[in-house]
Design a protein around this motif. Structure first.
Motif, PDB file in Angstrom:
ATOM      1  N   THR A  28       0.820  -1.209   0.000  1.00  0.00           N
ATOM      2  CA  THR A  28       0.000   0.000   0.000  1.00  0.00           C
ATOM      3  C   THR A  28       0.856   1.262   0.000  1.00  0.00           C
ATOM      4  N   LEU A  29       2.140   1.093   0.274  1.00  0.00           N
ATOM      5  CA  LEU A  29       3.046   2.240   0.310  1.00  0.00           C
ATOM      6  C   LEU A  29       3.629   2.529  -1.063  1.00  0.00           C
ATOM      7  N   PRO A  30       3.879   3.805  -1.352  1.00  0.00           N
ATOM      8  CA  PRO A  30       4.619   4.131  -2.571  1.00  0.00           C
ATOM      9  C   PRO A  30       6.032   3.539  -2.469  1.00  0.00           C
ATOM     10  N   PRO A  31       6.666   3.228  -3.591  1.00  0.00           N
ATOM     11  CA  PRO A  31       7.986   2.575  -3.568  1.00  0.00           C
ATOM     12  C   PRO A  31       9.028   3.293  -2.711  1.00  0.00           C
ATOM     13  N   GLU A  32       9.039   4.610  -2.750  1.00  0.00           N
ATOM     14  CA  GLU A  32      10.026   5.367  -1.987  1.00  0.00           C
ATOM     15  C   GLU A  32       9.845   5.170  -0.480  1.00  0.00           C
ATOM     16  N   GLU A  33       8.609   5.209  -0.016  1.00  0.00           N
ATOM     17  CA  GLU A  33       8.329   5.015   1.403  1.00  0.00           C
ATOM     18  C   GLU A  33       8.610   3.578   1.817  1.00  0.00           C
ATOM     19  N   LYS A  34       8.238   2.629   0.961  1.00  0.00           N
ATOM     20  CA  LYS A  34       8.485   1.215   1.244  1.00  0.00           C
ATOM     21  C   LYS A  34       9.987   0.960   1.376  1.00  0.00           C
ATOM     22  N   GLU A  35      10.765   1.537   0.496  1.00  0.00           N
ATOM     23  CA  GLU A  35      12.221   1.373   0.535  1.00  0.00           C
ATOM     24  C   GLU A  35      12.790   1.877   1.861  1.00  0.00           C
ATOM     25  N   ILE A  36      12.354   3.042   2.296  1.00  0.00           N
ATOM     26  CA  ILE A  36      12.850   3.639   3.540  1.00  0.00           C
ATOM     27  C   ILE A  36      12.451   2.774   4.737  1.00  0.00           C
ATOM     28  N   VAL A  37      11.208   2.310   4.770  1.00  0.00           N
ATOM     29  CA  VAL A  37      10.738   1.471   5.882  1.00  0.00           C
ATOM     30  C   VAL A  37      11.539   0.168   5.936  1.00  0.00           C
ATOM     31  N   LEU A  38      11.695  -0.499   4.798  1.00  0.00           N
ATOM     32  CA  LEU A  38      12.437  -1.758   4.777  1.00  0.00           C
ATOM     33  C   LEU A  38      13.896  -1.564   5.185  1.00  0.00           C
ATOM     34  N   LEU A  39      14.516  -0.514   4.687  1.00  0.00           N
ATOM     35  CA  LEU A  39      15.914  -0.280   5.050  1.00  0.00           C
ATOM     36  C   LEU A  39      16.062  -0.034   6.548  1.00  0.00           C
ATOM     37  N   HIS A  40      15.144   0.733   7.127  1.00  0.00           N
ATOM     38  CA  HIS A  40      15.280   1.047   8.548  1.00  0.00           C
ATOM     39  C   HIS A  40      14.841  -0.111   9.443  1.00  0.00           C
ATOM     40  N   VAL A  41      13.704  -0.707   9.152  1.00  0.00           N
ATOM     41  CA  VAL A  41      13.146  -1.735  10.038  1.00  0.00           C
ATOM     42  C   VAL A  41      13.831  -3.085   9.842  1.00  0.00           C
ATOM     43  N   VAL A  42      13.953  -3.522   8.603  1.00  0.00           N
ATOM     44  CA  VAL A  42      14.510  -4.851   8.345  1.00  0.00           C
ATOM     45  C   VAL A  42      16.036  -4.829   8.413  1.00  0.00           C
ATOM     46  N   ALA A  43      16.644  -3.894   7.696  1.00  0.00           N
ATOM     47  CA  ALA A  43      18.109  -3.875   7.626  1.00  0.00           C
ATOM     48  C   ALA A  43      18.739  -3.085   8.762  1.00  0.00           C
ATOM     49  N   GLN A  44      17.928  -2.384   9.527  1.00  0.00           N
ATOM     50  CA  GLN A  44      18.398  -1.588  10.655  1.00  0.00           C
ATOM     51  C   GLN A  44      19.451  -0.554  10.238  1.00  0.00           C
ATOM     52  N   VAL A  45      19.214   0.057   9.077  1.00  0.00           N
ATOM     53  CA  VAL A  45      20.099   1.099   8.571  1.00  0.00           C
ATOM     54  C   VAL A  45      19.703   2.412   9.235  1.00  0.00           C
ATOM     55  N   LYS A  46      20.694   3.194   9.640  1.00  0.00           N
ATOM     56  CA  LYS A  46      20.438   4.489  10.268  1.00  0.00           C
ATOM     57  C   LYS A  46      19.868   5.451   9.235  1.00  0.00           C
ATOM     58  N   PHE A  47      19.053   6.381   9.705  1.00  0.00           N
ATOM     59  CA  PHE A  47      18.396   7.316   8.802  1.00  0.00           C
ATOM     60  C   PHE A  47      19.401   8.146   7.996  1.00  0.00           C
ATOM     61  N   LYS A  48      20.517   8.526   8.595  1.00  0.00           N
ATOM     62  CA  LYS A  48      21.499   9.329   7.844  1.00  0.00           C
ATOM     63  C   LYS A  48      22.078   8.522   6.682  1.00  0.00           C
ATOM     64  N   ASP A  49      22.253   7.213   6.869  1.00  0.00           N
ATOM     65  CA  ASP A  49      22.752   6.363   5.785  1.00  0.00           C
ATOM     66  C   ASP A  49      21.673   6.135   4.729  1.00  0.00           C
ATOM     67  N   ILE A  50      20.428   6.025   5.165  1.00  0.00           N
ATOM     68  CA  ILE A  50      19.324   5.900   4.212  1.00  0.00           C
ATOM     69  C   ILE A  50      19.248   7.167   3.367  1.00  0.00           C
ATOM     70  N   ALA A  51      19.373   8.314   4.012  1.00  0.00           N
ATOM     71  CA  ALA A  51      19.313   9.591   3.293  1.00  0.00           C
ATOM     72  C   ALA A  51      20.372   9.647   2.196  1.00  0.00           C
ATOM     73  N   GLN A  52      21.568   9.173   2.504  1.00  0.00           N
ATOM     74  CA  GLN A  52      22.624   9.166   1.492  1.00  0.00           C
ATOM     75  C   GLN A  52      22.322   8.173   0.384  1.00  0.00           C
ATOM     76  N   SER A  53      21.794   7.020   0.743  1.00  0.00           N
ATOM     77  CA  SER A  53      21.559   6.000  -0.288  1.00  0.00           C
ATOM     78  C   SER A  53      20.397   6.354  -1.203  1.00  0.00           C
ATOM     79  N   VAL A  54      19.408   7.096  -0.716  1.00  0.00           N
ATOM     80  CA  VAL A  54      18.284   7.492  -1.569  1.00  0.00           C
ATOM     81  C   VAL A  54      18.452   8.924  -2.089  1.00  0.00           C
TER      82      VAL A  54
END
Length: 176
Positions: free
Chosen positions: A122-148
């Protein structure tokens, strides 16, 4: 991610297999999450993970020291998944002989994994990517920001927005 990727990259350039194993151990959850946010087939995700790490090893000399290695690897994973998606997403194989078999089968009860995938869809791809990276992969938000390639504030806002959508979907008991 607080890892000494610079040392591992230098060792990897010297073809040190243990350096590859350490990089893989520290990044595989993030790579999996990035690819899974784009490609939904478990088999394809596993194949694309392998392809991502092969690309990483062949392109390791293009990595610029001092940059964020994790973000660089996530970009490889994202591009690999997007290439696959563009190539195979619109291909639908239809066999008229299988049509009767499909309708004759009993509908299995949904597993929790399918339910989670439905809710995440139900999430747009961008939001889904951020949720999966943070929740599943436990990536920090600053690293997610750089990767996206988005500002940290935008990533945090998109994450909160996605959580509200997920909560609303779960409360309504919607299944896509």
């Amino acid at each position: 991610m607080e890892h000494d990727f610079e040392t591992l990259v230098e060792r990897l350039k010297q073809r040190d297999e243990s350096a590859f194993n350490q990089i893989y151990a520290q990044t595989h959850r993030g790579v999996f999450s990035m690819i899974a946010s784009i490609v939904h087939s478990r088999e394809d995700v596993e194949d694309l993970m392998q392809e991502t790490y092969i690309k990483m090893t062949t392109q390791i000399y293009s990595y610029q020291k001092g940059r964020n290695f994790f973000a660089w690897l996530m970009q490889i994973a994202k591009n690999t998944a997007l290439d696959h998606y563009r190539k195979y997403h619109r291909i639908h194989i239809y066999d008229p002989q299988e049509q009767n078999q499909i309708f004759d089968q009993a509908v299995p009860s949904e597993s929790p994994t399918i339910e989670i995938e439905n809710i995440l869809s139900t999430l747009p791809p961008e939001e889904k990517e951020i949720v999966l990276l943070h929740v599943v992969a436990q990536v920090k938000f600053k690293d997610i920001a750089q990767s996206v390639n988005k500002p940290l504030g935008t990533v945090l806002w998109l994450y909160q927005k996605a959580l509200k959508k997920l909560k609303s979907t779960m409360e309504k008991g919607e299944n896509v």
